[in-house]
Scaffold this active site. Structure first.
Site, PDB file in Angstrom:
ATOM      1  CB  VAL A 232      23.283  48.186  49.649  1.00 47.34           C
ATOM      2  CG1 VAL A 232      21.858  48.146  50.136  1.00 47.34           C
ATOM      3  CG2 VAL A 232      24.264  48.073  50.807  1.00 47.34           C
ATOM      4  N   GLY A 233      25.754  46.314  48.016  1.00 44.54           N
ATOM      5  CA  GLY A 233      27.059  46.463  47.370  1.00 44.54           C
ATOM      6  C   GLY A 233      27.894  45.207  47.510  1.00 44.54           C
ATOM      7  NE  ARG A 234      26.320  40.519  45.063  1.00 47.50           N
ATOM      8  CZ  ARG A 234      25.932  39.624  45.954  1.00 47.50           C
ATOM      9  NH1 ARG A 234      26.827  39.121  46.797  1.00 47.50           N
ATOM     10  NH2 ARG A 234      24.675  39.223  46.018  1.00 47.50           N
ATOM     11  N   GLY A 235      32.113  43.793  46.832  1.00 52.25           N
ATOM     12  CA  GLY A 235      33.491  44.165  46.535  1.00 52.25           C
ATOM     13  C   GLY A 235      34.420  42.987  46.710  1.00 52.25           C
TER      14      GLY A 235
ATOM     15  CG  PHE B 145      38.779  43.284  50.807  1.00 55.64           C
ATOM     16  CD1 PHE B 145      39.687  42.291  50.498  1.00 55.64           C
ATOM     17  CD2 PHE B 145      39.182  44.599  50.709  1.00 55.64           C
ATOM     18  CE1 PHE B 145      40.970  42.598  50.108  1.00 55.64           C
ATOM     19  CE2 PHE B 145      40.466  44.922  50.319  1.00 55.64           C
ATOM     20  CZ  PHE B 145      41.358  43.923  50.021  1.00 55.64           C
TER      21      PHE B 145
ATOM     22  CB  VAL C 100      27.931  46.636  51.523  1.00 60.77           C
ATOM     23  CG1 VAL C 100      27.324  47.689  52.458  1.00 60.77           C
ATOM     24  CG2 VAL C 100      29.436  46.830  51.408  1.00 60.77           C
TER      25      VAL C 100
ATOM     26  CE  LYS D 137      34.387  46.183  54.233  1.00 63.64           C
ATOM     27  NZ  LYS D 137      35.522  46.819  53.533  1.00 63.64           N
TER      28      LYS D 137
ATOM     29  CG  ASP E 283      40.643  51.306  46.306  1.00 66.56           C
ATOM     30  OD1 ASP E 283      40.926  51.563  45.115  1.00 66.56           O
ATOM     31  OD2 ASP E 283      39.819  50.439  46.636  1.00 66.56           O
TER      32      ASP E 283
END
Length: 620
Positions: free
Chosen positions: A320-323, A325, A328, A342, A431
């Protein structure tokens, strides 16, 4: 502390044992052993010591290129130089003069190897004038040659003092003979040449001029020094004493001193290595203990192993998400609650980021802060479990109505106020951006992603950072350059101001671009402030707003412009921001015009601390 003290005791014990072993290490062999290893070379009439070695005289008792061989039963001595064997006819120990002859010239000339053998100039020097003679062979039989000879295999040959026949013969080599043995005529008699070659050459060892005294051993006997080569700047042999007659097979030896020096230096090196390893291991142990202590302070927060994390996320099937670090994933606990997990990237460098995030989130309990439910810390495997919010992140909902956006902006302000003033330890987020504001089913905002957060005591107004952290477009100026001021909790205020202005500006982005197509890429706080000065909010707010919505929008604009002042001292604190957002529009003073020459940036591009998010759900 007990474990660290125990480690220090073990290190000290190991150090003492090491010193004991070095102290009792035998440094040098006995005098009898040295005499046995380096007794003189004896073969027939030749008895020598340094710099020669061979037979029962060990290799470290002489120069590596001067190995003597005793040929039995004839008891003749030979020496190999540049791959050719020489007979050693005589050695004068006092003058260091040798008589050498090539062994292949000791028999008939035709049985020789027919190859040139110049002596090594780094070891020997000629004592009298010598001349090189050229021997040609495999010559044209139809021609007449001076000094000719015939060998069964080599064919017709000639011995001359020049290269007259080089073009008439296929092969040639040179021999060196004393000038006194060479006749005046150009051609040589082969029989005469054989006699000259058997007598050999007289050469002198290249020993330095420091001579004229005998060395004396500790027991008073005259002899040779073994370590004669000292301070050698070139390939020549260099001695501190002359090569004299050897008595009783003993010699003076400075090896004990050299070995002692080597042992001491080796001991110091080993001790330094041991101390470095002990320090390194101790630092790692302290760091690990600090991390464990930090995690133990999390109290009732539940820890999961990596196997349980895989089960919760169904083997990481739904992203559902990438970043920067980590990634997710959607998951579900045993009690049925939906969670976001995460999983941090496997990296040695993000341990501190993980500790920061878990420690920061574990201290929070606020309606506008995302709730941490658990964590995983198993070797290099690290994960964070927190509540799953159905509506994803704010960057996907910027087109909401003004009233809803105002409520979201106020909720984010209350969340930041709580982080700065409501926790036992102040938390600076560093952030704040739309991707890090999550929305629940009621569109209530929750501040997320504490990977770059920094904890500090409330009385600390200035923070020390070694890197620039945050997302370009939301980073406070003082994080780029200290000329704007010191880094503090006011850095979050700047990011919040940019967030609020983007919420207002993005809502009518298309209208703004159509109104001024040549300036649509301008730094948007610039045209917001210009419209504010001209009392013209049409292109920003549009038409169809109620009076209450227009007041809230103007309030967000004024608060946002106050928050993005370049000097931190000109920005309000977050509790003042909440007060301004909750108060009336009439109570707000117009803000000073901020520095409006910020270079155009891509709001989705991040600094080295982060990578671009590509999801509808931000990592926490």
């Amino acid at each position: 502390m007990d474990s660290l003290s125990s480690m220090g005791f073990q290190t000290a014990s190991f150090f003492l044992i090491l010193l004991f072993l070095f102290y009792h290490l035998p440094c040098v062999p006995s005098q009898q052993e040295r005499s046995r290893l380096c007794k003189p070379f004896q073969c027939g009439d030749i008895t020598v010591g340094f710099p020669f070695w061979g037979e029962n005289r060990q290799s470290d008792c002489g120069h590596f290129s001067l190995k003597l061989n005793c040929n039995k039963p004839s008891n003749t001595t030979s020496l190999t130089i540049s791959g050719h064997n020489y007979s050693v006819l005589h050695i004068d120990n006092k003058s260091n003069i040798l008589s050498l002859s090539r062994q292949d010239f000791s028999g008939p000339f035709c049985s020789a190897s027919f190859s040139s053998t110049p002596l090594r100039s780094d070891l020997f020097q000629n004592l009298q004038p010598y001349r090189n003679l050229t021997v040609f062979y495999m010559c044209d039989p139809r021609r007449h040659f001076f000094g000719n000879f015939t060998c069964p295999v080599k064919g017709l040959g000639s011995v001359v003092q020049n290269s007259t026949y080089r073009k008439l013969c296929d092969k040639s080599f040179s021999v060196t003979v004393p000038t006194s043995y060479v006749p005046e005529e150009e051609a040589l008699n082969l029989t005469h040449l054989e006699s000259v070659l058997r007598k050999g050459l007289e050469v002198k060892l290249k020993i330095s001029e420091m001579s004229g005294q005998e060395c004396v051993t500790t027991d008073g006997n005259s002899g040779f020094t073994r370590f004669c080569c000292t301070n050698v700047s070139g390939p020549e042999i260099s001695c501190l004493t002359s090569i004299t007659t050897m008595n009783n097979g003993t010699y003076s030896d400075n090896r004990p001193f050299l070995v002692t020096i080597g042992t001491v230096l080796g001991s110091i090196l080993c001790v330094c290595v041991v101390l470095f390893l002990a320090f390194y291991l101790n630092e790692r142990r302290i760091a690990k203990a600090a991390r464990i202590q930090h995690l133990e302070a999390l109290g009732t927060l539940r820890g999961y192993n990596y196997k349980q994390i895989k089960k919760i996320t169904k083997s990481f099937t739904e992203v559902v998400g990438r970043g920067g670090f980590g990634t997710v994933y959607r998951g579900r606990l045993r009690d049925g609650r939906k969670v976001a997990v995460k999983v941090l990237k496997d990296s040695k460098g993000n341990c501190e980021d993980f500790i920061n995030e878990v420690a920061s989130m574990s201290q929070t309990s606020h309606v506008n802060i995302v709730t941490l439910l658990g964590f995983c810390y198993e070797g290099s495997k690290r994960a964070i479990i927190y509540e799953f919010l159905e509506n994803g992140s704010l960057d996907q909902s910027l087109n909401l109505d003004v009233s809803t956006l105002y409520g979201i902006a106020l909720g984010v302000a209350r969340g930041l106020e709580y982080l700065h003033y409501g926790c036992k330890t102040r938390i600076v987020h560093f952030d704040i951006k739309p991707q890090n504001v999550l929305l629940d089913e009621n569109l209530r905002p929750k501040v997320a992603d504490f990977g770059l957060a920094k904890l500090c005591e409330k009385q600390e107004s200035i923070l020390s950072l070694l890197d620039t952290r945050g997302t370009i477009g939301y980073i406070a100026p003082e994080l780029f350059s200290r000329m704007y001021g010191s880094v503090s909790h006011k850095s979050d205020v700047y990011s919040y101001g940019m967030l609020v202005l983007e919420m207002i500006g993005a809502r009518n982005k298309e209208r703004v671009q159509n109104a001024d197509p040549n300036n649509s890429s301008a730094y948007f706080p610039d045209w917001i402030y210009k419209d504010l000065e001209n009392f013209d909010n049409t292109r920003l707010l549009g038409d169809g707003l109620t009076r209450e919505e227009e007041k809230n929008a103007k309030k967000m604009i004024l608060v946002g412009l106050w928050c993005i002042q370049f000097r931190p001292s000109d920005r309000p604190s977050m509790n003042k921001v909440v007060e301004m957002m909750e108060g009336s529009l009439d109570s707000l003073d117009p803000p000073p015009k901020p520095l409006l020459h910020m270079p155009m940036q891509n709001n989705n591009a991040e600094s080295s601390q982060l990578s671009v998010e590509s999801s509808i759900y931000s990592e926490v």
